[in-house]
Design an enzyme around this catalytic site. Structure first.
Site, PDB file in Angstrom:
ATOM      1  N   PHE A 158      76.874 -12.888  24.373  1.00  0.00           N
ATOM      2  CA  PHE A 158      76.220 -13.927  23.575  1.00  0.00           C
ATOM      3  C   PHE A 158      77.216 -15.057  23.309  1.00  0.00           C
ATOM      4  CE2 PHE A 158      74.321  -9.795  22.359  1.00  0.00           C
ATOM      5  CZ  PHE A 158      73.057  -9.990  22.876  1.00  0.00           C
ATOM      6  N   HIS A 217      66.359 -19.076  21.344  1.00  0.00           N
ATOM      7  CA  HIS A 217      67.196 -20.253  21.088  1.00  0.00           C
ATOM      8  C   HIS A 217      66.581 -21.512  21.714  1.00  0.00           C
ATOM      9  CE1 HIS A 217      69.911 -17.522  19.378  1.00  0.00           C
ATOM     10  NE2 HIS A 217      70.588 -17.177  20.463  1.00  0.00           N
ATOM     11  N   PHE A 262      49.560  -8.722  16.972  1.00  0.00           N
ATOM     12  CA  PHE A 262      48.333  -9.466  17.215  1.00  0.00           C
ATOM     13  C   PHE A 262      48.516 -10.936  16.839  1.00  0.00           C
ATOM     14  CE2 PHE A 262      43.527  -9.777  16.418  1.00  0.00           C
ATOM     15  CZ  PHE A 262      43.282  -9.968  17.763  1.00  0.00           C
ATOM     16  N   CYS A 268      45.979 -20.992   6.564  1.00  0.00           N
ATOM     17  CA  CYS A 268      47.063 -21.972   6.624  1.00  0.00           C
ATOM     18  C   CYS A 268      47.555 -22.266   8.038  1.00  0.00           C
ATOM     19  CB  CYS A 268      48.246 -21.503   5.774  1.00  0.00           C
ATOM     20  SG  CYS A 268      47.882 -21.366   4.017  1.00  0.00           S
ATOM     21  N   LYS A 271      45.136 -23.973  10.764  1.00  0.00           N
ATOM     22  CA  LYS A 271      44.680 -25.281  10.271  1.00  0.00           C
ATOM     23  C   LYS A 271      45.821 -26.295  10.259  1.00  0.00           C
ATOM     24  CE  LYS A 271      44.355 -25.698   5.816  1.00  0.00           C
ATOM     25  NZ  LYS A 271      45.365 -26.736   5.514  1.00  0.00           N
ATOM     26  N   ARG A 331      38.899 -16.186   6.736  1.00  0.00           N
ATOM     27  CA  ARG A 331      38.983 -17.489   7.386  1.00  0.00           C
ATOM     28  C   ARG A 331      40.003 -17.456   8.515  1.00  0.00           C
ATOM     29  NH1 ARG A 331      40.211 -21.093   2.272  1.00  0.00           N
ATOM     30  NH2 ARG A 331      41.329 -19.164   1.777  1.00  0.00           N
TER      31      ARG A 331
END
Length: 436
Positions: A158, A217, A262, A268, A271, A331
């Site tokens: 890394f 990244h 899922f 929120c 939308k 919703r």
């Protein structure tokens, strides 16, 4: 430890310098004399802050050397790190010819070596490459079996260019993808002085972790750029916004949301993502990553639908309907969307969600159900047992409600798990995790 490093490019040169600094005896191996010559003179073959000093110190101490002689390098060391390049092919795949060639060369030497030798791949390669390319080449050339006649492992790096030495000594994590205990012992000894989280996994998982990191990244950079462009056009200093975003380590920079499963939903995220995309269009800004996020969410719903349809049964039981547990909010719930698609294609649905009851719905939730799901009352069940006993496929969208009733499901009934009921379970037999 006596270590040979194959490939004196970016990863190989940095690894060789740092390992020699840690008082290991290291020999860098490369067929290119333009890399070997400067190393022998104590000069870094690449530009990297601080690397010249480490290499000079390693060479002057006698702990770092370089050669093109594969046989002498393998014969005089206990462990070989493969750090050769894996460049892109025209179709985006990886060119593994250098990996295979080095593995074959090492294998030819360990065929005649009496002591146990460990081979560790550090090159970035797609999951399965060590198993399908490196190990077969080693075994064919050596006549030995991986994990028995010689050690084999994958050790992802890394390292970031320009900060590679700091990254080597202060990595986020250290991952050992191992098969045999002796190679694991050697890797643990090499890294014993680095006090960072260490994880032992199988080789394929270790390869996948490297790609997970790099993809994440890349996505973070593109996300910051896309949203930064929108904010800038709206007269907002994007650096201030992202500085505050990164200050939230409970949700934004954390484990939150980083569990494959899922699709997202609720009142929120969908939308607000659509609103941001709409704003970008009015600004004339392309935001392909944000748009692709909605597409990726749709793909996950479609994947769940295909997993259910694959079994050919028509009676489908849902455990959970709201967009997440402990709420009655329907919703933009992806479970509602999935149920709607099945219902519209003639599947017989039975749904159990203790938080969703027609006599309790109020406000926006009630309005949503009345306008979008007028048939919901006929699908809801007060008893999870009734749903399980009268369904040919069980779809699990709520972990808490399902755990107590899992034993009631017959062994021949397919389970489509969208939330991972048990962290130890993997797709097998009639159990199907959406992405595990």
């Amino acid at each position: 430890m006596r270590i040979s490093i194959f490939g004196a490019g970016y990863v190989g040169a940095v690894s060789a310098a740092c390992l020699s600094k840690d008082r290991n005896h290291v020999v860098a191996v490369d067929p290119d004399p333009n890399k070997i010559k400067p190393l022998l003179e104590g000069i870094s073959p690449i530009i990297e802050p601080g690397l010249d000093d480490l290499i000079k110190s390693g060479v002057s101490s006698g702990r770092l050397s370089a050669t093109s002689d594969v046989k002498s390098a393998v014969d005089t060391t206990d462990i070989s790190l493969i750090c050769v390049g894996t460049p892109s092919l025209a179709d985006g795949g990886l060119n593994t010819q250098y990996l295979e060639r080095v593995a074959r060369e090492i294998g030819e030497v360990i065929r005649h070596k009496e002591s146990y030798h460990s081979v560790v791949v550090r090159s970035t390669c797609l999951p399965g490459t060590t198993e399908t390319v490196v190990i077969p080449a080693l075994e064919a050339a050596s006549g030995l079996k991986a994990g028995q006649g010689f050690g084999i492992a994958y050790l992802p790096e890394f390292l970031r260019e320009s900060t590679a030495i700091d990254d080597y000594y202060d990595p986020g994590v250290i991952v050992f993808g191992v098969v045999d205990t002796e190679t694991l012992r050697r890797l643990e000894e090499i890294h014993a002085h680095i006090e960072r989280p260490k994880f032992k996994v199988d080789i394929r998982t270790a390869e996948g972790i490297k790609y997970t990191n790099n993809a994440w990244h890349a996505i973070k950079i593109s996300f910051a750029n896309e949203v930064g462009n929108i904010l800038s056009n709206a007269g907002i200093d994007s650096h201030i916004a992202f500085e505050i975003l990164c200050s939230d380590t409970r949700l934004n920079i954390s484990r939150a949301y980083m569990k494959p499963g899922f699709a997202f939903g609720g009142s929120c995220l969908p939308k607000d993502l659509r609103a941001l995309i709409s704003m970008s269009r009015r600004q004339g800004l392309p935001v392909p990553l944000l748009e692709a996020t909605l597409s990726a969410n749709e793909i996950q719903i479609h994947r769940a639908y295909n997993m259910i349809a694959h079994h050919g049964h028509r009676r489908i039981g849902f455990v959970g309907l709201s967009f997440k547990p402990d709420t009655d909010d329907l919703r933009e719930s992806p479970l509602v969307e999935l149920a709607e698609r099945l219902y519209g294609r003639g599947y017989q649905l039975k749904i159990y969600d203790p938080n969703v009851r027609m006599d309790r719905l109020t406000g926006a939730n009630e309005s949503f159900v009345r306008s979008r799901l007028p048939h919901l009352a006929d699908l809801l069940n007060d008893s999870i047992e009734n749903v399980i006993d009268n369904s040919d496929v069980i779809v699990v969208g709520n972990r808490a409600e399902m755990n107590g009733s899992i034993r009631r499901i017959a062994s021949d009934v397919p389970i489509i798990d969208l939330v991972r009921m048990n962290s130890d379970q993997r797709s097998q037999g009639n159990y199907h995790g959406i992405c595990w």
